[in-house]
Design an enzyme around this catalytic site. Structure first.
Site, PDB file in Angstrom:
ATOM      1  N   HIS A 116       0.815  -1.217   0.000  1.00 57.87           N
ATOM      2  CA  HIS A 116       0.000   0.000   0.000  1.00 57.87           C
ATOM      3  C   HIS A 116       0.848   1.266   0.000  1.00 57.87           C
ATOM      4  O   HIS A 116       0.622   2.195  -0.781  1.00 57.87           O
ATOM      5  CB  HIS A 116      -0.943  -0.001   1.200  1.00 57.87           C
ATOM      6  N   CYS A 168      34.432   3.825 -24.988  1.00 57.98           N
ATOM      7  CA  CYS A 168      33.656   3.778 -23.741  1.00 57.98           C
ATOM      8  C   CYS A 168      34.398   4.443 -22.590  1.00 57.98           C
ATOM      9  O   CYS A 168      34.041   4.257 -21.434  1.00 57.98           O
ATOM     10  CB  CYS A 168      33.318   2.328 -23.380  1.00 57.98           C
TER      11      CYS A 168
END
Length: 796
Positions: free
Chosen positions: A427, A758
């Site tokens: 919840h 990279c």
């Protein structure tokens, strides 16, 4: 003919005005999806007209709606008083005789079909404005489980009617502009699934934190599903990749075993319908679903999502509840509703939160599971009882064991939420996402570790590990408008280390992943030296050995622990970017870094200069690490073959010579990962001058190059990149380094091979990306925060 009860099988989605969203959805699934194998427990709906008749015959309307018209829903005390009065009026008024007769007849007929005089049912509330695409109404009304007999069913139906006026439902409607008088309550009477003897949980057909649409996330715990929904337990979590599931692969890309400390079961003493029990330690360590069961639920979830998408005429991610019957072993879907947070977002903007560097006194006080990716700050308010809710002030951090729907008037005012218990589908998590506030669940002890009044920073911006820091740690939020990012003339990829951030990063407009580092996964998700897992008998430290045994408990072997965890880490990244390419670099720890892993000191030599020592390709074929490299290969083989993530390519780091290159390719083939097999591409890092000098010969052995500009600069200039004294000399834009980059691009292209970069340089200086594009590079890989700048440079 019944006027106020309708069998589920006669309902469809268009019946929301008559029976509410929950009941209409159950009818839709029974009518349309049971024929394709989805199992849904049968039952009947008590219509919204029955609710209206009850209110009318008891002459309650004027008092109820008059009180609500006068009510300030933000006055917690007045709200509680008014809500209790209204519910008491509805519960105390007898149901009209016609309703009693119809409900009783429908229940007895249903019981007979299930071979019982008084079968066990769940009585669920279904509001006529419930489960709409724009509002979840999650948990606003009540559900009653293990209801037996005519009188109990009648009482539960009346209690459901009263629950239309729970405090949280009153506030929810007021906040979202629903007129109270225009919302009615239908009750659904559904055959119970005996999950108290097995397990239950929740499914979302997207990643709940990032909104990524390509995964199904399943949560589950032992017993009835209310413990998962209410956040009473830390559940198991399973992620399944949709595209490869559709192609028939066993595409579970991640699994986490929750603590599952308690379960909800049938009560037998007559004083209550259900009760909570402690779960034995052995069962806590066991997953509640097998892989086959997880995949079956995921396939059903796809069928449900696809059907609702067709019905609504737009993509409709779903929020689904499932249960397993402990008697029959069968799985069932007990509810399904549209997901209402991510599905209502345009997708054109992405908010990226970045935490600054905490100071020495801004330590992490509590850890848990992050919900979303936001960061919030405020003073703590520990709430241990609903009677304390009135003390909560707007902008505070709500800290509680768990929350339930009664707390929603307070959640509306919180800067963040922290709970001791619960998973990402509880919840607190669902409501926090809907409200757009950071939330950390399942901390275990936040209510004991945090103190009312202390200033804290709640960070969900660092991956799955949600952290609560002492004090106000600086942070930034960057909003990326994806619609304004231009198309770059060179594909721009991302450097990704943390799998937990992959689903968020995967939504950025990149061309894929140019560098995924295995060492990050090994360090953060495994933490144990792989040779210590293969040969625990050689680990001499008793405490290290005990910790290894603890981490590997529940796995078929310590080696399987390594392979599975590594495979899941890679798979999560590959799934997030699928079908875009993901280049995974095999582990590139230095010996001192490997030694820092649990049990690692036994297996690593002491080197004076690990940076150019026993690392990369030479390790993989050496007796000190060969067995461990085979485990890395097995993890990649599992990701590509079993899970179907064929977008994964692999890369060899720090490959000094052609002999090392041939040797490591042979080791890979022996481990079942041969270059070219099933389309596997193998790249090599270009970070040593010899890689440039012999680029044409390396190109014969590999499918491409990725330039590691950090190491290439270090070895070209003869500079220790970790030396502060030489920091002024280390320059990736030195003419010699640039010349090497240009040269390897030319030689690789002459052999028909692609070249990417990279290294850190284009992330730090986007203008360096312009040089790379002019040099003819095939791709550039950068950090996610640098992506907008680099795209802008390359689009201009």
């Amino acid at each position: 003919m019944a006027q106020f009860t309708i069998p589920f099988a006669e309902l469809k989605l268009s019946d929301v005005p008559r029976v509410g969203g929950k009941n209409a959805s159950l009818g839709e699934m029974i009518r349309e999806l049971t024929k394709v194998g989805v199992r849904v427990p049968d039952g009947f709906a008590v219509t919204a007209d029955a609710f209206r008749l009850h209110i009318e015959e008891a002459r309650l309307g004027a008092e109820i709606y008059g009180a609500l018209d006068r009510l300030d829903p933000h006055d917690v005390v007045a709200l509680a008083k008014a809500g209790e009065r209204i519910r008491s009026l509805i519960r105390s008024a007898p149901l009209p005789k016609v309703l009693e007769a119809e409900i009783t007849a429908a229940y007895l007929e249903m019981s007979a079909r299930y071979g019982s005089g008084a079968t066990d049912v769940a009585v669920r509330s279904s509001a006529t404005a419930e489960d709409l695409p724009s509002a979840s109404f999650a948990g606003q009304q009540e559900t009653y489980l293990n209801v037996h007999g005519q009188s109990e069913v009648l009482r539960s139906v009346r209690d459901c009617m009263a629950s239309l006026f729970t405090d949280r439902a009153i506030v929810y409607r007021a906040e979202r502009g629903f007129e109270h008088k225009k919302v009615a309550l239908s009750a659904g009477v559904q055959k119970m699934v005996r999950s108290d003897l097995a397990s239950a949980g929740v499914i979302f057909t997207l990643d709940t934190e990032s909104g990524c649409r390509d995964v199904v996330i399943i949560t589950g715990a032992w017993g009835l599903g209310e413990t998962v929904v209410q956040g009473r337990v830390d559940p198991d979590e399973i992620w399944v990749h949709k595209p490869t599931l559709r192609t028939g692969h066993r595409s579970i890309v991640r699994r986490e075993c929750g603590e599952k400390a308690v379960k909800l079961v049938y009560a037998s003493d007559g004083s209550a319908r259900v009760k909570e029990q402690r779960v034995p330690l052995e069962a806590r360590r066991r997953p509640v679903l097998s892989d086959d069961e997880s995949l079956e639920l995921a396939r059903w979830a796809l069928l449900i999502e696809e059907h609702y998408t067709r019905v609504h005429g737009r993509p409709t991610p779903m929020d689904i509840e499932w249960a397993k019957d402990g008697n029959s072993g069968e799985l069932f879907i007990v509810q399904a509703r549209p997901e209402t947070v991510h599905s209502n977002q345009s997708g054109l903007e992405v908010n990226v939160y970045q935490l600054g560097q905490p100071t020495a006194d801004q330590s992490v006080l509590v850890h848990g599971k992050s919900v979303g990716s936001k960061i919030g700050q405020g003073k703590v308010r520990v709430i241990k009882d609903t009677r304390e809710l009135a003390s909560f002030q707007k902008g505070e951090i709500l800290v509680a064991e768990m929350t339930d729907p009664d707390w929603e008037p307070v959640l509306q005012r919180a800067a963040a939420v922290v709970t001791d218990h619960g998973g990402r589908t509880c919840h607190a998590a669902i409501v926090s996402r809907e409200l757009g506030i950071p939330c950390v669940v399942g901390t275990g002890d936040a209510t004991r570790r945090l103190t009312t009044g202390e200033l804290v920073t709640v960070s969900c911006g660092e991956g799955d590990d949600g952290k609560i820091y002492r004090g106000a740690v600086p942070f930034e939020c960057h909003t990326l408008d994806l619609a304004t990012l231009g198309k770059a003339r060179v594909p721009v990829m991302l450097n990704v280390g943390n799998p937990e951030m992959a689903f968020l990063a995967g939504q950025l407009p990149s061309a894929g992943v140019g560098l995924a580092r295995l060492e990050f996964v090994i360090n953060s998700w495994i933490g144990v030296h792989p040779m210590a897992l293969l040969h625990p008998e050689r680990v001499t430290d008793p405490s290290a050995l005990a910790e290894i045994e603890r981490r590997t408990a529940g796995y078929t072997s310590p080696a399987e622990f390594f392979v599975e965890r590594l495979a899941f880490g890679v798979a999560q990244i590959a799934a997030a970017f699928y079908p875009r390419p993901v280049i995974v670099r095999f582990s590139d720890f230095k010996t001192n870094e490997y030694a820092g892993l649990l049990g690692g000191a036994t297996f690593e030599p002491t080197e004076h200069n690990p940076m150019i020592g026993f690392r990369g390709a030479c390790r993989y074929q050496h007796e000190r690490y060969r067995e461990a490299f085979a485990l890395e290969c097995e993890a990649i083989r599992r990701v590509r073959g079993v899970m179907g993530l064929s977008n994964v390519k692999v890369m060899i780091p720090f490959c000094r010579t052609l002999g090392e290159a041939r040797g490591v390719l042979d080791e890979m083939a022996r481990a079942g990962l041969a270059r070219g097999q099933d389309g596997l591409e193998v790249y090599v890092m270009c970070e040593i001058p010899n890689n440039v000098i012999l680029a044409d010969q390396f190109a014969e052995l590999f499918d491409g190059f990725s330039i590691g500009s950090n190491d290439l600069t270090q070895l070209t200039l003869g500079v220790d990149r970790d030396s502060e004294l030489l920091a002024h000399v280390f320059d990736e834009q030195d003419p010699g380094v640039k010349s090497s980059i240009q040269l390897v691009i030319q030689r690789a292209h002459a052999r028909g091979r692609k070249v990417g970069l990279c290294g850190q340089a284009p992330s730090d200086d986007p203008e360096f990306a312009r040089f790379l594009a002019d040099a003819g590079i095939d791709s550039i890989s950068v950090t996610s925060d640098a992506l907008p700048k680099v795209l802008s440079v390359l689009a201009s």
